[in-house]
Write an enzyme that holds these catalytic residues in place. Structure first.
Site, PDB file in Angstrom:
ATOM      1  N   TRP A  28       0.866  -1.193   0.000  1.00 41.51           N
ATOM      2  CA  TRP A  28       0.000   0.000   0.000  1.00 41.51           C
ATOM      3  C   TRP A  28       0.900   1.240   0.000  1.00 41.51           C
ATOM      4  O   TRP A  28       1.898   1.272   0.713  1.00 41.51           O
ATOM      5  CB  TRP A  28      -0.890  -0.017   1.246  1.00 41.51           C
ATOM      6  CG  TRP A  28      -2.108   0.856   1.111  1.00 41.51           C
ATOM      7  CD1 TRP A  28      -2.160   2.194   1.270  1.00 41.51           C
ATOM      8  CD2 TRP A  28      -3.431   0.434   0.798  1.00 41.51           C
ATOM      9  NE1 TRP A  28      -3.436   2.656   1.080  1.00 41.51           N
ATOM     10  CE2 TRP A  28      -4.241   1.584   0.789  1.00 41.51           C
ATOM     11  CE3 TRP A  28      -4.014  -0.807   0.518  1.00 41.51           C
ATOM     12  CZ2 TRP A  28      -5.614   1.535   0.517  1.00 41.51           C
ATOM     13  CZ3 TRP A  28      -5.365  -0.849   0.267  1.00 41.51           C
ATOM     14  CH2 TRP A  28      -6.148   0.310   0.259  1.00 41.51           C
ATOM     15  N   GLU A  64      -0.808  -5.996   7.600  1.00 44.04           N
ATOM     16  CA  GLU A  64      -0.276  -7.358   7.453  1.00 44.04           C
ATOM     17  C   GLU A  64       1.213  -7.442   7.812  1.00 44.04           C
ATOM     18  O   GLU A  64       1.793  -8.546   7.797  1.00 44.04           O
ATOM     19  CB  GLU A  64      -0.465  -7.855   6.010  1.00 44.04           C
ATOM     20  CG  GLU A  64      -1.886  -8.267   5.667  1.00 44.04           C
ATOM     21  CD  GLU A  64      -2.844  -7.092   5.499  1.00 44.04           C
ATOM     22  OE1 GLU A  64      -2.434  -6.059   4.940  1.00 44.04           O
ATOM     23  OE2 GLU A  64      -4.013  -7.205   5.955  1.00 44.04           O
ATOM     24  N   CYS A  86       3.623   2.510   4.983  1.00 39.62           N
ATOM     25  CA  CYS A  86       3.255   3.929   4.977  1.00 39.62           C
ATOM     26  C   CYS A  86       1.745   4.024   5.119  1.00 39.62           C
ATOM     27  O   CYS A  86       1.002   3.571   4.241  1.00 39.62           O
ATOM     28  CB  CYS A  86       3.720   4.573   3.680  1.00 39.62           C
ATOM     29  SG  CYS A  86       3.121   6.262   3.483  1.00 39.62           S
ATOM     30  N   ILE A  88      -1.277   6.664   5.483  1.00 42.27           N
ATOM     31  CA  ILE A  88      -1.591   8.088   5.314  1.00 42.27           C
ATOM     32  C   ILE A  88      -3.027   8.337   5.783  1.00 42.27           C
ATOM     33  O   ILE A  88      -3.947   7.603   5.398  1.00 42.27           O
ATOM     34  CB  ILE A  88      -1.419   8.513   3.840  1.00 42.27           C
ATOM     35  CG1 ILE A  88       0.037   8.267   3.411  1.00 42.27           C
ATOM     36  CG2 ILE A  88      -1.803   9.983   3.652  1.00 42.27           C
ATOM     37  CD1 ILE A  88       0.322   8.552   1.950  1.00 42.27           C
ATOM     38  N   HIS A  94     -10.048   5.013  10.330  1.00 40.94           N
ATOM     39  CA  HIS A  94      -9.346   3.826   9.836  1.00 40.94           C
ATOM     40  C   HIS A  94      -7.843   3.921  10.094  1.00 40.94           C
ATOM     41  O   HIS A  94      -7.193   2.955  10.492  1.00 40.94           O
ATOM     42  CB  HIS A  94      -9.615   3.714   8.327  1.00 40.94           C
ATOM     43  CG  HIS A  94      -9.315   2.381   7.744  1.00 40.94           C
ATOM     44  ND1 HIS A  94      -8.159   2.119   7.068  1.00 40.94           N
ATOM     45  CD2 HIS A  94     -10.023   1.226   7.750  1.00 40.94           C
ATOM     46  CE1 HIS A  94      -8.167   0.851   6.675  1.00 40.94           C
ATOM     47  NE2 HIS A  94      -9.281   0.296   7.068  1.00 40.94           N
ATOM     48  N   PHE A 119      10.273  -1.043  13.593  1.00 44.16           N
ATOM     49  CA  PHE A 119       9.075  -0.339  13.105  1.00 44.16           C
ATOM     50  C   PHE A 119       9.494   0.764  12.135  1.00 44.16           C
ATOM     51  O   PHE A 119       9.817   1.881  12.544  1.00 44.16           O
ATOM     52  CB  PHE A 119       8.335   0.253  14.315  1.00 44.16           C
ATOM     53  CG  PHE A 119       7.051   0.943  13.998  1.00 44.16           C
ATOM     54  CD1 PHE A 119       5.917   0.224  13.656  1.00 44.16           C
ATOM     55  CD2 PHE A 119       6.959   2.330  14.062  1.00 44.16           C
ATOM     56  CE1 PHE A 119       4.716   0.865  13.386  1.00 44.16           C
ATOM     57  CE2 PHE A 119       5.761   2.985  13.790  1.00 44.16           C
ATOM     58  CZ  PHE A 119       4.635   2.248  13.451  1.00 44.16           C
TER      59      PHE A 119
HETATM   60  C1  DLZ Z   1      -7.234  -0.232   3.699  1.00 47.93           C
HETATM   61  C2  DLZ Z   1      -6.004   0.600   3.847  1.00 47.93           C
HETATM   62  C3  DLZ Z   1      -6.080   2.016   3.841  1.00 47.93           C
HETATM   63  C4  DLZ Z   1      -7.376   2.738   3.712  1.00 47.93           C
HETATM   64  N1  DLZ Z   1      -4.996   2.765   3.946  1.00 47.93           N
HETATM   65  C5  DLZ Z   1      -3.791   2.163   4.074  1.00 47.93           C
HETATM   66  C6  DLZ Z   1      -2.614   2.945   4.196  1.00 47.93           C
HETATM   67  O1  DLZ Z   1      -2.610   4.182   4.146  1.00 47.93           O
HETATM   68  N2  DLZ Z   1      -1.429   2.281   4.347  1.00 47.93           N
HETATM   69  C7  DLZ Z   1      -1.347   0.913   4.396  1.00 47.93           C
HETATM   70  O2  DLZ Z   1      -0.245   0.386   4.547  1.00 47.93           O
HETATM   71  N3  DLZ Z   1      -2.452   0.165   4.268  1.00 47.93           N
HETATM   72  C8  DLZ Z   1      -3.653   0.743   4.104  1.00 47.93           C
HETATM   73  N4  DLZ Z   1      -4.777  -0.012   3.969  1.00 47.93           N
HETATM   74  C9  DLZ Z   1      -4.624  -1.495   3.878  1.00 47.93           C
HETATM   75  C10 DLZ Z   1      -4.510  -2.195   5.232  1.00 47.93           C
HETATM   76  O3  DLZ Z   1      -3.211  -2.062   5.775  1.00 47.93           O
HETATM   77  C11 DLZ Z   1      -4.785  -3.712   5.039  1.00 47.93           C
HETATM   78  O4  DLZ Z   1      -3.973  -4.218   4.021  1.00 47.93           O
HETATM   79  C12 DLZ Z   1      -6.238  -4.001   4.712  1.00 47.93           C
HETATM   80  O5  DLZ Z   1      -7.094  -3.433   5.663  1.00 47.93           O
HETATM   81  C13 DLZ Z   1      -6.495  -5.523   4.659  1.00 47.93           C
HETATM   82  O6  DLZ Z   1      -6.254  -6.129   5.923  1.00 47.93           O
END
Ligand code: DLZ
Length: 153
Positions: A28, A64, A86, A88, A94, A119
């Protein structure tokens, strides 16, 4: 920080050539996390790690990272794990749930396995703040995470 990196080079460089590092990278915000990975990888090499002793695992998002870190830390051949992600902030809470679960989960893996689990997750209010910390004007937090892993070893 460059200053921190220097303090871990030199005399210590030879000592980590046999140490094995696992790096977990959240996909992500990939542009940011790839820059963090490059920073961490470059710093490890600069401090004396061997390329063959650095392994990488990708996970979908920061949430994860703890499970990815646990899989790596449970391997005998891994001495330290670096978690890179990262998160944001958006318009909903959330962000808080992901940050809290990720940081707590990563800490737990370190305590459970007795290995350094670092971390290296950016938790920023916007994309610019993340870019600034992923090789931008405020350095590269991936590099700092690598320095921390070596310091803990
Ligand atoms: C769903 C989500 C959102 C909205 N934002 C981020 C983010 O800014 N950074 C990040 O690493 N992951 C984000 N995720 C995904 C969640 O970490 C995760 O992969 C999902 O909720 C599935 O468990």
């Amino acid at each position: 920080m460059p200053g921190q990196l220097k303090s871990t080079t030199g005399a210590k460089a030879r000592k980590i050539s046999n140490k094995k590092f696992g790096i977990v990278v959240a996909e992500w915000n990939e542009e940011i996390t790839e820059a963090l990975y490059q920073g961490a990888w470059n710093a490890l090499i600069e401090m004396g790690a061997s390329k063959r002793n650095i392994s990488r695992v990708n996970v979908p998002g920061s949430f994860e990272l703890p499970l990815g870190a646990q899989r790596l830390a449970e391997q005998k051949k891994v001495d330290a794990v670096i978690c890179l992600g990262c998160v944001i902030q958006g318009d909903t809470p959330h962000f808080d749930y992901i940050c809290q679960a990720t940081s707590y989960g990563i800490m737990k893996v370190g305590l459970k396995t007795g290995k350094p689990v670092v971390f290296g997750v950016l938790t920023t209010l916007n994309t610019q703040q993340a870019l600034d910390r992923a090789g931008g004007k405020l350095g590269n937090k991936g590099e700092e995470a690598a320095v921390t892993a070596v310091a803990m070893l």
